[in-house]
Scaffold this active site. Structure first.
Site, PDB file in Angstrom:
ATOM      1  N   LYS A  14      81.417  -5.959  30.208  1.00 13.77           N
ATOM      2  CA  LYS A  14      82.247  -6.271  31.386  1.00 13.77           C
ATOM      3  C   LYS A  14      83.599  -5.547  31.330  1.00 13.77           C
ATOM      4  O   LYS A  14      84.021  -4.954  32.312  1.00 13.77           O
ATOM      5  CB  LYS A  14      82.532  -7.780  31.470  1.00 13.77           C
ATOM      6  N   ARG A  89      84.467 -18.801  34.185  1.00  8.38           N
ATOM      7  CA  ARG A  89      83.585 -18.950  33.042  1.00  8.38           C
ATOM      8  C   ARG A  89      82.876 -20.297  33.023  1.00  8.38           C
ATOM      9  O   ARG A  89      82.059 -20.546  32.151  1.00  8.38           O
ATOM     10  CB  ARG A  89      84.418 -18.840  31.779  1.00  8.38           C
ATOM     11  N   ARG A 128      81.830  -4.239  17.044  1.00  7.57           N
ATOM     12  CA  ARG A 128      83.126  -4.114  17.703  1.00  7.57           C
ATOM     13  C   ARG A 128      84.298  -4.519  16.799  1.00  7.57           C
ATOM     14  O   ARG A 128      85.398  -4.016  16.922  1.00  7.57           O
ATOM     15  CB  ARG A 128      83.072  -5.013  18.948  1.00  7.57           C
ATOM     16  N   ARG A 130      86.305  -7.167  16.590  1.00  7.57           N
ATOM     17  CA  ARG A 130      87.516  -7.836  17.063  1.00  7.57           C
ATOM     18  C   ARG A 130      87.719  -9.062  16.181  1.00  7.57           C
ATOM     19  O   ARG A 130      86.768  -9.515  15.535  1.00  7.57           O
ATOM     20  CB  ARG A 130      87.327  -8.233  18.537  1.00  7.57           C
ATOM     21  N   ARG A 141      80.011 -18.472  20.847  1.00  5.50           N
ATOM     22  CA  ARG A 141      80.326 -17.956  22.183  1.00  5.50           C
ATOM     23  C   ARG A 141      79.068 -17.801  23.030  1.00  5.50           C
ATOM     24  O   ARG A 141      79.098 -18.028  24.235  1.00  5.50           O
ATOM     25  CB  ARG A 141      81.099 -16.642  22.081  1.00  5.50           C
TER      26      ARG A 141
HETATM   27  P1  ADP Z   1      84.074 -11.701  25.610  1.00 10.13           P
HETATM   28  O1  ADP Z   1      84.064 -10.491  26.483  1.00 10.13           O
HETATM   29  O2  ADP Z   1      83.628 -11.417  24.212  1.00 10.13           O
HETATM   30  O3  ADP Z   1      83.389 -12.870  26.220  1.00 10.13           O
HETATM   31  P2  ADP Z   1      86.788 -12.333  26.406  1.00 10.13           P
HETATM   32  O4  ADP Z   1      87.760 -11.284  26.042  1.00 10.13           O
HETATM   33  O5  ADP Z   1      86.382 -12.419  27.822  1.00 10.13           O
HETATM   34  O6  ADP Z   1      85.565 -12.158  25.407  1.00 10.13           O
HETATM   35  O7  ADP Z   1      87.349 -13.780  25.979  1.00 10.13           O
HETATM   36  C1  ADP Z   1      87.751 -14.055  24.638  1.00 10.13           C
HETATM   37  C2  ADP Z   1      88.089 -15.539  24.481  1.00 10.13           C
HETATM   38  O8  ADP Z   1      89.146 -15.907  25.374  1.00 10.13           O
HETATM   39  C3  ADP Z   1      86.944 -16.505  24.829  1.00 10.13           C
HETATM   40  O9  ADP Z   1      86.086 -16.713  23.734  1.00 10.13           O
HETATM   41  C4  ADP Z   1      87.733 -17.777  25.227  1.00 10.13           C
HETATM   42  O10 ADP Z   1      88.186 -18.477  24.103  1.00 10.13           O
HETATM   43  C5  ADP Z   1      88.953 -17.219  25.937  1.00 10.13           C
HETATM   44  N1  ADP Z   1      88.766 -17.109  27.404  1.00 10.13           N
HETATM   45  C6  ADP Z   1      88.756 -15.952  28.143  1.00 10.13           C
HETATM   46  N2  ADP Z   1      88.591 -16.218  29.449  1.00 10.13           N
HETATM   47  C7  ADP Z   1      88.517 -17.574  29.561  1.00 10.13           C
HETATM   48  C8  ADP Z   1      88.342 -18.467  30.659  1.00 10.13           C
HETATM   49  N3  ADP Z   1      88.196 -18.033  31.916  1.00 10.13           N
HETATM   50  N4  ADP Z   1      88.302 -19.805  30.399  1.00 10.13           N
HETATM   51  C9  ADP Z   1      88.435 -20.263  29.152  1.00 10.13           C
HETATM   52  N5  ADP Z   1      88.590 -19.477  28.071  1.00 10.13           N
HETATM   53  C10 ADP Z   1      88.644 -18.144  28.263  1.00 10.13           C
END
Ligand code: ADP
Length: 184
Positions: A14, A89, A128, A130, A141
């Site tokens: 994404k 989400r 990755r 991270r 996750r």
């Molecule tokens: P990935 O692409 O691996 O899913 P993101 O960068 O989108 O990771 O998100 C990393 C972390 O940030 C998530 O695991 C969560 O803890 C938090 N997070 C991101 N967006 C949201 C959201 N909309 N609601 C709740 N937590 C979020």
């Protein structure tokens, strides 16, 4: 005007695709993950509250995210549209967004769902490296994704705005599929 929502499991690509399309269409890429990681890095009050959830692979509570999105979508650079990456989400975030947009007399154009098989996701996430990409948080996750985020796919399917995209292809192929849908 392009208002695009990116859906898909962690590791689906994404962020990469959203950035490419943000450059192509000159609209902001709004990633809640990036915003939260920046807040953690700067140790702002938001970052301090969000950190432990993120490290464990849990969702950050809605009350930390909803105001942030409302604020971000009201900034002037969003007049020509936006790409949302990582939000909504869960279904409560999706309902919040729908109401927020309705108040502005707007709606999202489509929800692009990047589909990638689980085995491929785990491989990509482990590569990755991270901070929150270890086997345990990745598993968590993915669990949260199935429990909370898959219902969001159904939310947009019911509104006839869901667009499935095969994310298990080269970066260029995925970009081409996305553009074909957006510009159809
Ligand atoms: P990935 O692409 O691996 O899913 P993101 O960068 O989108 O990771 O998100 C990393 C972390 O940030 C998530 O695991 C969560 O803890 C938090 N997070 C991101 N967006 C949201 C959201 N909309 N609601 C709740 N937590 C979020």
């Amino acid at each position: 005007m392009k208002r695009l929502i990116f859906l898909g499991p962690p590791g689906a690509g994404k962020g990469t695709q959203a950035q490419i399309l943000s450059d192509t269409y000159q609209i902001p890429h709004i990633s809640t993950g990036d915003i939260l990681r920046e807040a953690v890095k700067e140790q702002t009050p938001l970052g301090q509250k969000a950190q432990s959830y993120m490290d464990q692979g849990e969702l950050v509570p809605d009350d930390l995210i909803l105001d942030l999105i409302k604020e971000r979508l009201s900034q002037s650079d969003t007049a020509q549209g936006w790409i949302l990456d990582g939000f909504p989400r869960n279904v409560s975030q999706a309902s919040f967004l729908e109401k927020l947009l309705a108040e502005l007399d707007l709606a999202a154009d489509c929800a692009l769902n990047l589909e990638v098989p689980d085995e491929v996701l785990v491989e990509r996430l482990l590569a990755r490296k991270r901070k929150d990409d270890n086997e345990e948080t990745i598993r968590r996750r993915l669990e949260i994704y199935y429990k909370d985020t898959v219902p969001v796919i159904n939310f947009y399917r019911e509104r006839n705005t869901l667009k499935p995209v095969n994310g298990n292809a080269s970066m260029e192929e995925v970009t081409a599929s996305l553009k074909a849908i957006i510009e159809h």
